[in-house]
Scaffold this motif. Structure first.
Motif, PDB file in Angstrom:
ATOM      1  N   GLN A   1      -2.945  -6.844 -10.606  1.00  0.00           N
ATOM      2  CA  GLN A   1      -4.446  -6.409  -9.122  1.00  0.00           C
ATOM      3  C   GLN A   1      -3.735  -5.295  -8.415  1.00  0.00           C
ATOM      4  O   GLN A   1      -2.641  -5.664  -7.239  1.00  0.00           O
ATOM      5  CB  GLN A   1      -4.391  -7.957  -8.450  1.00  0.00           C
TER       6      GLN A   1
ATOM      7  N   ASP B   1       0.661  -0.846  -0.173  1.00  0.00           N
ATOM      8  CA  ASP B   1      -0.002  -0.567  -0.039  1.00  0.00           C
ATOM      9  C   ASP B   1       0.926   1.626  -0.122  1.00  0.00           C
ATOM     10  O   ASP B   1       2.243   1.300   0.844  1.00  0.00           O
ATOM     11  CB  ASP B   1      -0.947   0.342   1.205  1.00  0.00           C
TER      12      ASP B   1
ATOM     13  N   TRP C   1      -0.464  -6.810  -7.077  1.00  0.00           N
ATOM     14  CA  TRP C   1      -1.124  -6.727  -5.659  1.00  0.00           C
ATOM     15  C   TRP C   1      -0.508  -5.864  -5.413  1.00  0.00           C
ATOM     16  O   TRP C   1       0.029  -5.612  -3.799  1.00  0.00           O
ATOM     17  CB  TRP C   1      -0.260  -7.880  -4.414  1.00  0.00           C
TER      18      TRP C   1
ATOM     19  N   SER D   1      -1.908  -1.865  -3.867  1.00  0.00           N
ATOM     20  CA  SER D   1      -3.009  -0.611  -3.463  1.00  0.00           C
ATOM     21  C   SER D   1      -1.651   0.879  -3.807  1.00  0.00           C
ATOM     22  O   SER D   1      -1.335   1.145  -2.779  1.00  0.00           O
ATOM     23  CB  SER D   1      -4.120  -0.963  -2.627  1.00  0.00           C
TER      24      SER D   1
ATOM     25  N   TRP E   1      -4.675  -1.470  -7.520  1.00  0.00           N
ATOM     26  CA  TRP E   1      -6.041  -0.535  -6.941  1.00  0.00           C
ATOM     27  C   TRP E   1      -6.302   0.020  -6.692  1.00  0.00           C
ATOM     28  O   TRP E   1      -5.436   0.689  -6.019  1.00  0.00           O
ATOM     29  CB  TRP E   1      -6.414  -1.506  -5.908  1.00  0.00           C
ATOM     30  N   ASP E   2      -6.930   1.097  -6.684  1.00  0.00           N
ATOM     31  CA  ASP E   2      -7.554   2.781  -6.422  1.00  0.00           C
ATOM     32  C   ASP E   2      -5.547   3.249  -6.879  1.00  0.00           C
ATOM     33  O   ASP E   2      -5.632   3.443  -5.445  1.00  0.00           O
ATOM     34  CB  ASP E   2      -7.438   2.829  -5.000  1.00  0.00           C
ATOM     35  N   SER E   3      -4.957   3.483  -7.964  1.00  0.00           N
ATOM     36  CA  SER E   3      -3.790   4.003  -8.046  1.00  0.00           C
ATOM     37  C   SER E   3      -3.634   4.750  -9.369  1.00  0.00           C
ATOM     38  O   SER E   3      -4.661   4.847  -9.330  1.00  0.00           O
ATOM     39  CB  SER E   3      -3.080   3.096  -7.965  1.00  0.00           C
TER      40      SER E   3
END
Length: 322
Positions: free
Chosen positions: A296, A250, A273, A275, A298-300
Motif C-alpha cells: 500500500q 508522507d 502505508w 505516500s 501511493w504516488d511514489s
C-alpha cells in the motif's frame, strides 16, 4: 619633600587607571589619558567593537558559564544571539534543559553531553559539530530538535561506519530527535554501518536517509554509504511505517545508500502505508527474505533501484515484492 612626591605619584596613577568595564565585561576602559578626550573616544569605540564581537561567543567553563547547563540557562535569559562552544569533556545534565533559538551549540571534538534516563535536551537553535559523538543518552534520555536544525548525523549519537560497530541505536536516536511533524535529513558519511534488522523504524513524515554515492576516480571505485545486516539477523533492516492506510507516512526518501543483507534472511527495506516516497540510487544485495517489500504505497517515485542476489524462490521470497 620626597614623601610628598611619592604620594602625589600614587594619586596620579590611581586617577589615570580608574575607568569602567565594557558592557560584556571583556575589556576595561581607562579614564582619559595623555591623548585627551578625543583620543579616549576613539579608544573606547575600538574597545566597544571588540567587546561586541566577543559578546557573541561564550565557552563552557568561562567564569560566567561554569557548566553546560548554567551557560545555556544564562544565555537563554539574555536572548542575545550567541555561539556557545562546548569543550572537550563530558557535560552531564541533571534535569531537563532547553537551549533556546538564540544559541548555536558548537562542539569541540571530544565534547559529549551526557543525558541520563528520563531527561531531555531540547535544542531550538542550531548545532555545529563534525561527525563525532556529542550526545550520550542513557535509558530514555533523549535529544529533541524543535528549531532550525533540519540535518543530523548519526555519528552524534555514536554511530561509526566501520562495518563492525553496531550503529542501530544511534540511527534510531537520530530519527527520534527530529520534529514529529516535518522530519529532516539524517546524513551518513562514506562507510559501512552495521545494523540489527527489525529495529530501525522510520515513522515521521519528511525523513530523508541521505548517503554518499559510490563513485570512481583515477584509482578505481570510491566506496559510498552502505547498511550491513548483523550476522544471524532477521527482519527489515529499515522499515518505513505509516500509522494506517488512511494516514500514510508522507514525503520520506532514501538516497545513495546500499543495503547489504550479509546473506541473512532479512529485507533490505520495507514500505507500508507510505505516500509520496522518493528513492534515488539504491542498491539491495544479499537479502534472503524479500529484498524490498512494499505494501500500500501511493504516488511514489523510484530512480535507479537495483536488487541483486536477493529473495529466495524456495521460500516464496521475491527480490522485489509489491
Amino acid at each position: 619633600m620626597k614623601r610628598f612626591k611619592l604620594i602625589a605619584a600614587i594619586l596620579v596613577a590611581v586617577l589615570v587607571c580608574a575607568g569602567t568595564w565594557t558592557s560584556n565585561n571583556y575589556l576595561y576602559k581607562p579614564t582619559q589619558g595623555e591623548y585627551g578626550t578625543a583620543g579616549k573616544v576613539l579608544f573606547d569605540t575600538g574597545l566597544d567593537r571588540v567587546d561586541a564581537k566577543l559578546g557573541k561567543s561564550a565557552t563552557v567553563g568561562d567564569p560566567n558559564y561554569l557548566t553546560f547547563a548554567a551557560a545555556v540557562a544564562s544565555l537563554n535569559i539574555s536572548g542575545t544571539p550567541t555561539t556557545l562552544t562546548v569543550p572537550n569533556g563530558t557535560h552531564t545534565l541533571t534535569a531537563d534543559l532547553t537551549s533556546n533559538s538564540n544559541i548555536t551549540l558548537r562542539f569541540d571534538r571530544g565534547a559529549v553531553v551526557s543525558i541520563p534516563t528520563g531527561k531531555t535536551l531540547t535544542i531550538a537553535g542550531s548545532v555545529e559539530a563534525s561527525p563525532h559523538q556529542i550526545f550520550s543518552c542513557a535509558g530514555t534520555g533523549k535529544v529533541s530538535f524543535t528549531g532550525s536544525t533540519l540535518q543530523v548525523l548519526p555519528e552524534w549519537w555514536g554511530a561509526v561506519g566501520n562495518g563492525t560497530t553496531n550503529s542501530t541505536a544511534a540511527i534510531q536516536s537520530a530519527h527520534d530527535s527530529l520534529p514529529a511533524t516535518r522530519g529532516g535529513v539524517i546524513s551518513f558519511s562514506t562507510g559501512v554501518y552495521l545494523v540489527t534488522p527489525g529495529t530501525i523504524v522510520i515513522s515521521k513524515p519528511g525523513i530523508v536517509l541521505q548517503g554518499r554515492a559510490a563513485a570512481t576516480d583515477g584509482a578505481g571505485v570510491v566506496a559510498g554509504t552502505s547498511f550491513k545486516a548483523t550476522a544471524s539477523g532477521t527482519g527489515k533492516m529499515v522499515a518505513f511505517q505509516g500509522a494506517a492506510a488512511a494516514t500514510p507516512l508522507d514525503s520520506c526518501q532514501i538516497n545513495d545508500i546500499s543495503f547489504n543483507g550479509n546473506g541473512e534472511t532479512v529485507q533490505g527495506f520495507s514500505l507500508k502505508w507510505v505516500s509520496n516516497f522518493r528513492l534515488r540510487n539504491v542498491w539491495v544485495i544479499g537479502c534472503y527474505d524479500h529484498g524490498v517489500y512494499m505494501e500500500q504505497v501511493w504516488d511514489s517515485t523510484f530512480y535507479d533501484l537495483e536488487v541483486e542476489a536477493s529473495g529466495d524462490l524456495a521460500s516464496s521470497k521475491a527480490g522485489l515484492y509489491i
